[in-house]
Design a protein around this motif. Structure first.
Motif: not given
Length: 151
Positions: A133-150
C-alpha cells in the motif's frame, strides 16, 4: 562523556560550522588550541558526524515535495531489504525513514513540478518491489526544520 566546555563548543559549532577555530574558541570561552583539540576528540568519538553544505532544493528548481507512506508486503521474507535497496537508487528520493506500525517506510520525494512528480511516481516509485500500500501526502509548508540540539 561531554563536559560543560564541550557542550559550549558544540552549541556554537552547530549554529555555524563555518566559524574559524579562533572565532569558535572565543565564543566558547576557551583557547583556540583547546577548542581544536576538543573538536578533534568529539569528531573521533562520533559526536560530530559531518560538516556539510545544505542546498536549498527549491532554489535549484524543485517546487514539489511529497511524502509517501509505504506499507510493505510482509508475506515476502526479503521485502524490507529489497525495497530499501531499490529505493536508495531513486535519485529524487531525498529521505528514507522506517517505522514500527502500520506504515513501514516514508519516502520524501522532490520534483520540479507535478508533471515531473507523476513521471517519478509512475516510473520509479510504483516499480519498487514489495509495496502492499502507498499513500501520498503533498507538502504544503515546512514549519520547522532544525537539526540543532538543545545542548
Amino acid at each position: 562523556m561531554l563536559d560543560d566546555t564541550d557542550r559550549r563548543i558544540l552549541r556554537h559549532y552547530q549554529h555555524d560550522a563555518s566559524l574559524g577555530p579562533a572565532e569558535l574558541a572565543e565564543l566558547a570561552g576557551v583557547t583556540p588550541a583547546t577548542c581544536a583539540r576538543r573538536l578533534d576528540r568529539m569528531i573521533g568519538a562520533g559526536f560530530i558526524l559531518a560538516n556539510r553544505a545544505v542546498i536549498d532544493w527549491r532554489a535549484m528548481g524543485y517546487e514539489v515535495e511529497v511524502s509517501l507512506r509505504v506499507t510493505l508486503d510482509k508475506t515476502q521474507p526479503r521485502a524490507f531489504d529489497e525495497f530499501m535497496a531499490a529505493a536508495r537508487d531513486v535519485a529524487d528520493v531525498i529521505e528514507i525513514q522506517t517505522f514500527l506500525g502500520r506504515v513501514d517506510v516514508r519516502l520524501s520525494v522532490i520534483a520540479r513540478d507535478m508533471a515531473h512528480y507523476q513521471q517519478i511516481y509512475r516510473s520509479a516509485i510504483l516499480t519498487l518491489p514489495d509495496i502492499a500500500d502507498i499513500e501520498a501526502l503533498m507538502h504544503v509548508a515546512r514549519i520547522k526544520s532544525d537539526e540543532v540540539l538543545p545542548i
